[in-house]
Design an enzyme around this catalytic site. Structure first.
Site, short mmCIF file in Angstrom:
data_model
loop_
_atom_site.label_atom_id
_atom_site.label_comp_id
_atom_site.label_asym_id
_atom_site.label_seq_id
_atom_site.Cartn_x
_atom_site.Cartn_y
_atom_site.Cartn_z
N CYS A 11 0.83 -1.21 0.00
CA CYS A 11 0.00 0.00 0.00
C CYS A 11 0.86 1.26 0.00
O CYS A 11 1.38 1.66 1.04
CB CYS A 11 -0.94 -0.01 1.21
SG CYS A 11 -1.98 1.46 1.31
N CYS A 44 -0.43 4.12 2.16
CA CYS A 44 -0.19 3.92 3.59
C CYS A 44 1.28 4.17 3.94
O CYS A 44 1.59 4.80 4.94
CB CYS A 44 -0.52 2.48 4.02
SG CYS A 44 -2.02 1.81 3.33
N ASP A 45 2.19 3.63 3.13
CA ASP A 45 3.59 3.57 3.55
C ASP A 45 4.55 4.40 2.71
O ASP A 45 5.72 4.54 3.07
CB ASP A 45 4.06 2.10 3.52
CG ASP A 45 3.25 1.24 4.49
OD1 ASP A 45 2.87 1.76 5.55
OD2 ASP A 45 2.98 0.07 4.19
#
Ligand code: NDP
Length: 328
Positions: A155, A158-159
């Protein structure tokens, strides 16, 4: 008795006596990511006495990530597991009965609905909320598993932030991989796309964007052999189309080869798309079966964020509350 025999084919008595257990609940929630917990908080506060089965991975996909910095309300960020633990406590505070167990079969042909947990426990429910999420596909390499959460991710939203100014790689040639690569291109110094064929599968517009991005290099005809590093990812060994090893130095390795929605257990009753995402009536959580609602990633292939999942969990709870009020 075969537990895989379709439930609707079993006589009523037989259904009830699977493992001798049977229970009726008002509102059953299957799955425990941000969508499931939010649905639980709302339905519990509406006095619907929800019972939740947490599924194989209690807390869902976020429990496999480290820092979450984009969930509103946490200015300093929060780790995925702590966020999920907090959501669980919030759902329990209002009385949600949270249990360990996986839904393995259903009968949505009539009300009350029947759901089988762990192939042996039969539950009937007046309404069902499905929040079973989706599972990111990985390559299946040992080295990929080793660096999960310390350089390997599925992701970018997300990261990606953790790789600002660094070099990263994205595996895959579909729309998701292109989106991830473009998102990362805005943060990272350089993005390699590792594409096993000599063309991209993504839509034309995404291909054009990727191919014209100055800091994205597409490595066509390359497969991943191994992710390497000591404490975290330091590089990837690839095989080119002549089966020669090529090493690229990257600190982040993003796998974007697709997701699998966890809808198999309910597919014979619910309409899904060709991949398995449950179809919902646009703008609602309603499935093709009145009284069965779907929220979170199991019905969302576009946004797939914790906050959108939580929002759709709220929608499912409100839709359930209205359905139960109208169908007393
Ligand atoms: P896709 O199935 O479309 O693409 C998967 C990609 O990963 C393909 O390039 C495939 O390669 C590659 N791949 C699969 N397995 C491996 C493997 N083991 N090793 C290396 N590469 C592998 O999945 P997406 O998640 O990209 O998209 C799913 C659907 O969602 C699509 O319909 C897509 O259009 C849609 N989508 C739409 C978006 C939008 O409109 N904004 C955004 C994201 C997705 P190969 O081609 O060789 O099979």
């Amino acid at each position: 008795m075969s537990l895989f025999k379709p439930l609707q084919d079993l006589p009523k008595e037989e259904r009830k006596t699977i493992e001798g257990k049977s229970e009726h609940v008002h509102c059953l929630i299957i799955g425990s990511g941000p969508a499931g917990y939010t649905a639980a908080i709302y339905t519990a506060r509406a006095n619907l006495n929800p019972v939740m089965y947490e599924g194989l991975q209690p807390g869902g996909q976020l429990t496999t990530t480290t820092e979450v910095e984009n969930f509103p309300g946490y200015p300093e960020g929060i780790t995925g597991p702590v966020l999920m633990e907090d959501l669980k406590k919030q759902a329990q505070r209002f009385g949600t009965d949270i249990r360990w167990g996986v839904a393995t079969d259903v009968d949505f042909s009539k009300r009350p609905f029947t759901v089988i947990i762990d192939e042996k426990t039969s539950i009937t429910a007046d309404a069902v909320i499905i929040a079973t999420g989706a599972t990111a596909k990985y390559l299946g390499l040992e080295s990929e598993k080793k660096f999960m959460g310390s350089g390997v991710s599925a992701c970018a939203t997300c990261d990606g932030f953790f790789y600002r100014g660094q070099d990263v790689a994205v595996v895959g040639g579909g729309d998701t991989a292109c989106e991830e690569a473009l998102y990362l291109a805005g943060l990272a110094k350089k993005v390699y796309m590792i594409v096993r064929k000599n063309y991209l599968r993504a839509s034309q517009i995404m291909q054009e964007r990727v191919l014209s991005a100055p800091n994205i290099e597409v490595l066509f005809g390359h497969r991943t052999r191994e992710v390497v590093g000591s404490q975290s990812v330091e590089g990837v060994i690839l095989l080119n189309s002549r089966d020669e090893e090529v090493r690229i130095d990257v600190q982040g390795f993003f796998v974007a080869i697709g997701h699998q929605p966890n809808s198999d257990f309910a597919k014979k009753f619910l309409e899904t798309d060709e991949v398995g995402y449950i179809k919902t009536v646009p703008g609602t959580s309603k499935t093709n079966i009145p009284g069965v609602f779907a929220c979170g990633d199991v019905q969302d292939k576009t946004y797939r964020q914790a906050v959108t999942a939580a929002g759709s969990g709220c929608m499912a709870a409100i839709d359930t509350e209205r359905f139960l009020a109208e169908n007393k």
